[in-house]
Design an enzyme around this catalytic site. Structure first.
Site, PDB file in Angstrom:
ATOM      1  N   ASP A   1      49.529  38.019  40.479  1.00 34.80           N
ATOM      2  CA  ASP A   1      49.120  39.009  39.478  1.00 34.80           C
ATOM      3  C   ASP A   1      50.166  38.938  38.369  1.00 34.80           C
ATOM      4  OD1 ASP A   1      47.744  41.369  38.409  1.00 34.80           O
ATOM      5  OD2 ASP A   1      49.494  42.518  39.028  1.00 34.80           O
ATOM      6  N   SER A   2      49.923  39.716  37.299  1.00 38.66           N
ATOM      7  CA  SER A   2      50.912  39.753  36.225  1.00 38.66           C
ATOM      8  C   SER A   2      52.143  40.577  36.633  1.00 38.66           C
ATOM      9  CB  SER A   2      50.278  40.390  34.994  1.00 38.66           C
ATOM     10  OG  SER A   2      49.813  41.684  35.325  1.00 38.66           O
TER      11      SER A   2
ATOM     12  N   CYS B   1      44.278  39.716  40.310  1.00 42.22           N
ATOM     13  CA  CYS B   1      44.345  40.277  38.968  1.00 42.22           C
ATOM     14  C   CYS B   1      42.959  40.110  38.352  1.00 42.22           C
ATOM     15  CB  CYS B   1      45.384  39.482  38.181  1.00 42.22           C
ATOM     16  SG  CYS B   1      45.390  39.811  36.417  1.00 42.22           S
TER      17      CYS B   1
ATOM     18  N   GLU C   1      53.460  50.325  34.868  1.00 37.32           N
ATOM     19  CA  GLU C   1      54.638  49.449  34.973  1.00 37.32           C
ATOM     20  C   GLU C   1      55.910  50.170  34.513  1.00 37.32           C
ATOM     21  OE1 GLU C   1      55.271  46.254  36.082  1.00 37.32           O
ATOM     22  OE2 GLU C   1      53.244  45.729  36.715  1.00 37.32           O
TER      23      GLU C   1
ATOM     24  N   CYS D   1      41.009  46.800  37.566  1.00 33.60           N
ATOM     25  CA  CYS D   1      42.367  46.299  37.341  1.00 33.60           C
ATOM     26  C   CYS D   1      43.137  46.649  38.601  1.00 33.60           C
ATOM     27  CB  CYS D   1      42.999  46.972  36.130  1.00 33.60           C
ATOM     28  SG  CYS D   1      44.763  46.603  35.958  1.00 33.60           S
TER      29      CYS D   1
ATOM     30  N   HIS E   1      46.133  47.183  39.097  1.00 33.69           N
ATOM     31  CA  HIS E   1      47.185  48.188  38.961  1.00 33.69           C
ATOM     32  C   HIS E   1      46.649  49.599  39.255  1.00 33.69           C
ATOM     33  CE1 HIS E   1      49.560  45.140  36.878  1.00 33.69           C
ATOM     34  NE2 HIS E   1      50.569  45.986  36.768  1.00 33.69           N
TER      35      HIS E   1
HETATM   36  N1  DGL Z   1      46.535  43.814  37.436  1.00 33.51           N
HETATM   37  C1  DGL Z   1      45.935  43.159  36.353  1.00 33.51           C
HETATM   38  C2  DGL Z   1      44.460  43.188  36.326  1.00 33.51           C
HETATM   39  O1  DGL Z   1      43.880  43.399  37.354  1.00 33.51           O
HETATM   40  C3  DGL Z   1      46.753  42.880  35.203  1.00 33.51           C
HETATM   41  C4  DGL Z   1      46.846  43.730  34.104  1.00 33.51           C
HETATM   42  C5  DGL Z   1      47.717  43.300  32.991  1.00 33.51           C
HETATM   43  O2  DGL Z   1      48.720  42.622  33.212  1.00 33.51           O
HETATM   44  O3  DGL Z   1      47.362  43.636  31.862  1.00 33.51           O
HETATM   45  O4  DGL Z   1      43.816  42.966  35.324  1.00 33.51           O
END
Ligand code: DGL
Length: 288
Positions: free
Chosen positions: A32-33, A95, A175, A207, A209
């Site tokens: 993931d990011s 992600c 974050e 997402c 997150h």
């Molecule tokens: N967790 C990510 C997603 O599902 C990444 C979000 C991001 O880095 O902008 O899209």
């Protein structure tokens, strides 16, 4: 009495079983990011406790949600090679932004070397199994503007109306550690009161997150709207895929490894929150 051919067959069967065991012992690569994919990794740890995880959080490029499709594809390709160098038996794109931008290209390029799973297809499959009239999806700008959820849900569940909305402040907010306070409450409330999300019976957290703020989201809707979080669904599909390919880890777990492209205290804090024990976190500067 064993004949020579019985012995050869037994040796071959034993050798095959050994190969399967060894293949199964290899870790699952997850990326993931940033911390978002940890919500999926955590669901995997709970549902498949025998599996070993190698996690990569591309914190140097966070957020992915406002990057171009080309940039995300190129990051995802490099990270997949890194996970292969760590002997991953399967790569899970944890992600949505990368699933929307890079799943097909990764599949085309790496299918002969490794199994690839994403976080969007399991959710689409789940939605198709329910008979929703109108649901919503929130995600990053990249995920929402890609139209991936619309296309896939439109094909798998044509009678379901889908309202999509980008909620780009949520990833930086999470974050930065704003989760249970006035700032996060105000941002969540402002986004979720949007007229597009009126009259939905379920909301997809598009997402990875967002499960970190799942309770606050449920609370906003007075616990009346089903919140669809991909973790459990992905873990279920992962189990099926590993079983089908004789790749389940039958030997119990080894050590999980966590890598980030840029070290942040916050990543370590969230990883410890999800994985309790002392996690093995290393910086891997794969971009230089
Ligand atoms: N967790 C990510 C997603 O599902 C990444 C979000 C991001 O880095 O902008 O899209």
């Amino acid at each position: 009495m064993f004949t020579h051919s019985d012995l050869t067959t037994a040796i071959q069967a034993g050798f095959h079983a050994l190969l399967i065991m060894e293949a199964g012992n290899r870790p699952i690569g997850i990326f993931d990011s940033g911390v978002g994919g940890l919500t999926v990794a955590h669901a995997i740890r709970q549902n498949l406790p025998g599996e070993r995880i190698v996690y990569f959080g591309d914190t140097a490029h966070l957020p992915y949600g406002d990057k171009s499709e080309e940039a995300i594809r190129s990051y995802s390709g490099r990270i997949t090679r890194f996970l292969l160098e760590h002997d991953a038996k399967l790569v899970l794109i944890a992600c949505n932004s990368a699933s929307a931008s890079a799943y097909e290209s990764l599949e085309a390029e790496y299918r002969d070397r490794v199994l690839i799973l994403d976080v969007i297809n399991p959710v689409v499959k789940y939605v198709a199994s329910r008979n929703y009239r109108r649901i919503g999806v929130i995600g990053t700008k990249r995920t929402i503007s890609s139209g991936t959820y619309e296309k896939k849900i439109g094909a798998a569940s044509p009678s379901t109306e889908l309202a999509s909305m980008a909620t780009p402040l949520l990833v930086p907010m999470i974050e930065e550690g704003f989760i249970f306070d006035d700032i996060s409450n105000a941002i969540i409330r402002t986004y979720l009161s949007d007229a597009r999300l009126a009259d939905i019976s379920a909301l997809i957290l598009g997402c990875t997150h967002y499960p970190i703020i799942k309770n606050q989201i449920s609370k906003f809707f007075n616990f009346d709207v089903e919140i669809i979080d991909s973790g459990r669904l992905v873990a279920g599909l992962l189990r099926e895929t590993l079983e089908k390919n004789d790749l389940l880890n039958r030997n119990g777990s080894g050590e999980d490894l966590f890598f980030v492209s840029d070290y942040t205290d916050y990543f370590e804090k969230i990883a410890r929150m999800f994985f309790e024990s002392n996690i093995n976190l290393q910086k891997a500067d794969i971009w230089h």
